[in-house]
Design an enzyme around this catalytic site. Structure first.
Site, PDB file in Angstrom:
ATOM      1  N   SER A 103      12.503  41.760  35.018  1.00 50.80           N
ATOM      2  CA  SER A 103      13.922  41.591  34.744  1.00 50.80           C
ATOM      3  C   SER A 103      14.267  40.161  34.354  1.00 50.80           C
ATOM      4  O   SER A 103      13.814  39.657  33.344  1.00 50.80           O
ATOM      5  CB  SER A 103      14.725  42.062  35.972  1.00 50.80           C
ATOM      6  OG  SER A 103      16.088  42.157  35.695  1.00 50.80           O
ATOM      7  N   ASP A 242      19.547  40.128  29.823  1.00 53.90           N
ATOM      8  CA  ASP A 242      18.397  39.546  30.509  1.00 53.90           C
ATOM      9  C   ASP A 242      17.119  40.109  29.911  1.00 53.90           C
ATOM     10  O   ASP A 242      17.146  40.831  28.904  1.00 53.90           O
ATOM     11  CB  ASP A 242      18.480  39.782  32.016  1.00 53.90           C
ATOM     12  CG  ASP A 242      18.283  41.239  32.406  1.00 53.90           C
ATOM     13  OD1 ASP A 242      18.502  42.115  31.547  1.00 53.90           O
ATOM     14  OD2 ASP A 242      17.934  41.512  33.570  1.00 53.90           O
ATOM     15  N   ASP A 244      14.964  42.444  30.472  1.00 55.02           N
ATOM     16  CA  ASP A 244      14.753  43.869  30.218  1.00 55.02           C
ATOM     17  C   ASP A 244      16.038  44.571  29.801  1.00 55.02           C
ATOM     18  O   ASP A 244      16.086  45.793  29.699  1.00 55.02           O
ATOM     19  CB  ASP A 244      14.126  44.563  31.421  1.00 55.02           C
ATOM     20  CG  ASP A 244      15.037  44.609  32.644  1.00 55.02           C
ATOM     21  OD1 ASP A 244      15.943  43.751  32.732  1.00 55.02           O
ATOM     22  OD2 ASP A 244      14.840  45.471  33.512  1.00 55.02           O
ATOM     23  N   ASP A 246      18.937  45.198  31.121  1.00 56.50           N
ATOM     24  CA  ASP A 246      19.799  46.037  31.972  1.00 56.50           C
ATOM     25  C   ASP A 246      20.937  45.240  32.586  1.00 56.50           C
ATOM     26  O   ASP A 246      21.753  45.785  33.325  1.00 56.50           O
ATOM     27  CB  ASP A 246      18.989  46.769  33.051  1.00 56.50           C
ATOM     28  CG  ASP A 246      18.318  45.841  34.054  1.00 56.50           C
ATOM     29  OD1 ASP A 246      18.373  44.601  33.868  1.00 56.50           O
ATOM     30  OD2 ASP A 246      17.733  46.346  35.032  1.00 56.50           O
TER      31      ASP A 246
END
Length: 447
Positions: A103, A242, A244, A246
């Site tokens: 993440s 960010d 990834d 999400d």
């Protein structure tokens, strides 16, 4: 049961150090394969996505080896956002989805996140069962039943079309100049494509991943570059994702940052006005600002608080029939459209509000006045438990006494890093600093 592997969002750590080693990833893959291929047939499949970290190649191969060894067929998506994995798990009729990502963490970390066949993250109970299998003898498939693996080339495009379909019909982004910061991560191709195809003038930032620069001086945790780009190009708005994709932070035309709380407040208010907010409530975590709670209360709406972690938000949403939730950190969950936090989708909802109202971003990013909030992190050594120290317990009790009727205090361990997070809210700035620094000092001593 004490967890050895799974935290608040899957398994995470420094690449090539326990538990994020290739050997452990292979075992995790085999355990997940055995858990989901529980009838012994060869029709089971798993989709695997990843972000742009160099270690993603290693974990992708290790997970594939473990999964195929227990008879699972693997569909490799390559770099795609985490929400794309949640979506494609269902649309491709997979039994499980896996995202390889840490993440917002720096490149040297990585992680493994799981989605069930319904596209939602796994429950604590399911993760506990998989973890138990990792440390037991895993029954491998017979040679004739070993699984296959193949690359899927159109996963990104399937996701793009699904996200675009959430934008209000008949509207487009023509006339908007949008800075999109992809954090050199998983959305570095799809996010600029989606915005451009919807009609925006797109100024991309953080779209040159090299395996090491994910989240480095860019993205939702470091929006300065995007802010400078907005000002220098005279852009209308900025979207920072960010690694990834999400999470999201919105930047107005002056480069000012609005966090997830402000975005949720805007959406909750608009959805309530349109009769779309299920249950008259927004679900957020204990970290969300007190100002958000006061704003919702003034609108006759409720704030349902959960533990930190977007999957706990989603669990409460599903249990209560709510359709909007998220975290201050920028996870925005809209179960009418997706099964997990989706930064790009949330960004499109904000842009749709700009188009519908004709207002500037700065007029839409200040739904409420925030109560002053201070958050400090204290790193502790492996094996220690600073929160069990009597000196720390006393400091916390003293701080709670000082804040009665004036604010609130939250002390917790991170679920993804060896950190104690000390957060307090209080309109008295001096008192706020006093209680946080006092607890931090005691935790540092005990750590």
């Amino acid at each position: 049961m004490t967890r050895k592997l799974f935290g608040t969002d899957g398994v995470r750590g420094t690449a090539n150090q326990y538990p994020m080693t290739a050997e452990m990833a292979l075992k995790i893959g085999a355990a997940a394969g055995r858990y989901f291929r529980n009838d012994g047939s060869n029709g089971h499949r798993v989709v695997i996505g990843k972000d742009t970290r160099l270690s993603g190649y290693m974990f992708e191969n290790a997970l594939t080896a473990g999964l195929t060894s227990t008879g699972m067929n693997v569909l490799l998506l390559g770099p795609v956002p985490t929400p794309a994995v949640g979506m494609l798990t269902t649309t491709m009729r997979a039994d499980v989805g896996i995202m390889i990502s840490a993440s917002h963490n720096p490149h040297h970390d990585n992680g493994i996140k799981f989605f069930g066949p319904d596209g939602f993250k796994l429950s604590d109970e399911a993760e506990a069962e998989i973890e138990a299998m990792v440390f037991a003898d895993i029954q491998l498939a017979q040679s004739i039943n070993i699984g296959r693996a193949k690359r899927i080339d159109d996963g990104r495009f399937r996701y793009a079309e699904r996200v675009k379909a959430t934008f209000p019909q008949g509207q487009n982004l023509k006339g908007l100049k949008v800075v999109i910061d992809c954090a050199n991560g998983a959305a570095h191709k799809v996010a600029p494509e989606v915005l451009w195809e919807l009609g925006a003038e797109v100024i991309p930032v953080g779209v040159s991943p090299n395996g090491y620069n994910i989240n480095e001086n860019c993205g939702s945790t470091s929006p300065r570059t995007a802010a400078e780009t907005i000002v220098s190009h005279g852009a209308d708005v900025g979207i920072c994702l960010d690694g990834d994709a999400d999470r999201i932070m919105i930047l107005d035309e002056k480069g000012n940052v609005a966090d997830g709380d402000q975005l949720m407040a805007l959406m909750a208010g608009r959805w309530a006005d349109e009769g779309r907010l299920s249950g008259g409530a927004l679900v957020a975590t204990v970290m969300s600002n007190l100002g958000l709670e006061r704003y919702l209360d003034g609108r006759g709406l409720r704030l349902e608080r959960t533990n930190v972690g977007d999957r706990y938000v989603v669990e409460r949403m599903r249990a209560g029939g709510y359709n909007l939730g998220g975290e201050q950190s920028g996870h925005i969950v809209m179960t009418d459209f997706a099964t997990t936090g989706d930064g790009l989708l949330a960004g499109l909802q904000f842009l749709a509000a700009m188009i519908a109202t004709g207002k500037k971003a700065s007029e839409l990013t200040k739904s409420f006045e925030t109560v002053p909030q201070m958050l400090k992190n204290v790193r502790y050594s492996a094996g220690s438990d600073p929160l069990s120290a009597e000196s720390v317990k006393k400091a916390i009790a003293d701080a709670e006494g000082l804040l009665v009727g004036k604010g609130r205090l939250l002390i917790r361990k991170s679920g993804t890093e060896p950190l104690v997070r000390v957060m307090a809210e209080c309109e008295d700035a001096a008192l706020l600093e006093q209680v946080v620094d006092g607890i931090v000092a005691e935790v540092q001593t005990a750590a």
